[in-house]
Enzyme design. Structure first.
Site, PDB file in Angstrom:
ATOM      1  N   GLY A  12      27.942  -2.776  17.365  1.00  0.00           N
ATOM      2  CA  GLY A  12      27.163  -3.880  16.945  1.00  0.00           C
ATOM      3  C   GLY A  12      27.416  -5.191  17.652  1.00  0.00           C
ATOM      4  CD  GLU A  63      25.953  -5.146   8.735  1.00  0.00           C
ATOM      5  OE1 GLU A  63      24.634  -4.990   9.349  1.00  0.00           O
ATOM      6  OE2 GLU A  63      27.075  -5.427   9.567  1.00  0.00           O
ATOM      7  CG  ASN A  74      22.983  -2.512  14.328  1.00  0.00           C
ATOM      8  OD1 ASN A  74      21.795  -2.916  14.320  1.00  0.00           O
ATOM      9  ND2 ASN A  74      23.596  -2.198  13.104  1.00  0.00           N
ATOM     10  N   GLY A  79      32.391  -5.409  11.582  1.00  0.00           N
ATOM     11  CA  GLY A  79      32.508  -6.669  11.767  1.00  0.00           C
ATOM     12  C   GLY A  79      33.775  -7.231  11.635  1.00  0.00           C
ATOM     13  CB  SER A 127      35.636  -3.638  15.236  1.00  0.00           C
ATOM     14  OG  SER A 127      35.334  -4.347  14.227  1.00  0.00           O
ATOM     15  CD  GLU A 162      28.569   1.941  11.953  1.00  0.00           C
ATOM     16  OE1 GLU A 162      28.793   1.495  13.138  1.00  0.00           O
ATOM     17  OE2 GLU A 162      27.933   1.375  11.288  1.00  0.00           O
ATOM     18  CG  HIS A 191      24.521  -0.580   9.214  1.00  0.00           C
ATOM     19  ND1 HIS A 191      25.100  -1.472   8.799  1.00  0.00           N
ATOM     20  CD2 HIS A 191      24.878  -0.386  10.415  1.00  0.00           C
ATOM     21  CE1 HIS A 191      25.854  -1.978   9.725  1.00  0.00           C
ATOM     22  NE2 HIS A 191      25.953  -1.261  10.673  1.00  0.00           N
ATOM     23  CE  LYS A 220      26.144  -5.164  13.350  1.00  0.00           C
ATOM     24  NZ  LYS A 220      27.085  -5.313  12.259  1.00  0.00           N
TER      25      LYS A 220
END
Ligand code: PEP
Length: 257
Positions: free
Chosen positions: A236, A99, A8, A175, A215, A169, A97, A10
């Site tokens: 990510g 986010e 991903n 992150g 992560s 996730e 996701h 992003k």
């Protein structure tokens, strides 16, 4: 079942030069690698999907989007549809996701509408689920994840459900450089498979790929994937560094069972 690694990217790769440099470096690392039986998916920002599709000539590398709207077309300013991604040559799309849930208040019901639209348009949805730190501290992780799955998969037939990829996730691991223990990940996989078996039967439950994301690095790839019995990983930040991403892919590839 063949394992899968998804990158991903992003909201990165801001210039054409940056994008081209990334693709060059990715191709070089992939060519040098010993990856044989692994599906690789790259999800760039939507503005780069067409270019990634055109420049990607590798059979086991597919391109995906990071988000879609739940309608095919119309007055939805700023949105991108599954039909658009599919017509550009994408094969996958990330849905739900954390986010998107955090910054755009996306719900499980929104994710369900997006999953249905992705399936209708022939894209494989990569449905992200996972608990927050507060959920886990309160011991509510199973309940939260079960709700995300039941609501996200609502009114989806077993034939279609079998093709969905689920990424576990934990929000606190995305992150953050903090990762769960292998057995914590495995417990979630068992929970998901039990829900799928109850809803669709064992055969379909076995076909639904369940990945870990949050992560992931080369140093932790074996722990969060192979040791936890997962079907692959969603990566990510490390996917922005082609040699690190390919290192993770090699570890997943070499540790298939
Ligand atoms: C992600 O964005 O899905 C993700 C797992 O990010 P990171 O690997 O950077 O934690």
């Amino acid at each position: 079942m063949q394992k899968i690694i998804i990158g991903n990217l992003k909201m990165n790769l801001l210039t054409i030069a940056e994008r081209d440099q990334y693709l060059e470096s990715f191709k070089k690392e992939l060519k040098k690698s010993k990856i044989s039986d692994l599906d690789v998916v790259l999800c760039p920002p939507a503005v780069h999907v067409e270019n990634f599709v055109k420049k990607n000539k590798t059979k086991n590398v597919a391109i995906g989007g990071q988000n879609i709207f739940w309608e095919d077309r119309g007055s939805y300013t700023g949105e991108i549809s599954a039909a658009m991604l599919k017509n550009l040559g994408a094969q996958y799309v990330i849905v739900g996701h954390s986010e998107r849930r955090k910054y755009f208040s996306e719900t499980n019901v929104d994710a369900n509408a997006k999953i249905k639209n992705a399936l209708k348009n022939g894209l494989v949805p990569i449905y992200c689920v996972g608990e927050t730190k507060e959920d886990r501290e309160a011991g509510n992780e199973s309940q939260v994840i079960a709700e995300q799955i039941v609501e996200g998969f609502a009114d989806i037939s077993s034939a279609k459900a079998a093709s969905i990829v689920v990424a576990y996730e934990p929000v606190w691991a995305v992150g953050s450089d903090v990762i769960p223990k292998s057995d914590e990940i495995m417990q979630v996989k068992i929970l998901l498979k039990r829900i799928f078996a109850d809803a669709y039967g064992i055969t379909v439950a076995e076909k639904i790929k369940v990945l870990y994301g949050g992560s992931v690095k080369a140093a932790s790839a074996k722990q969060v994937c192979t040791d936890a019995g997962m079907d692959g990983v969603l990566v990510g930040r490390e996917s922005l560094i082609p040699n690190e991403f390919i290192k993770i892919a090699e570890i997943i590839n070499a540790n298939q069972f």
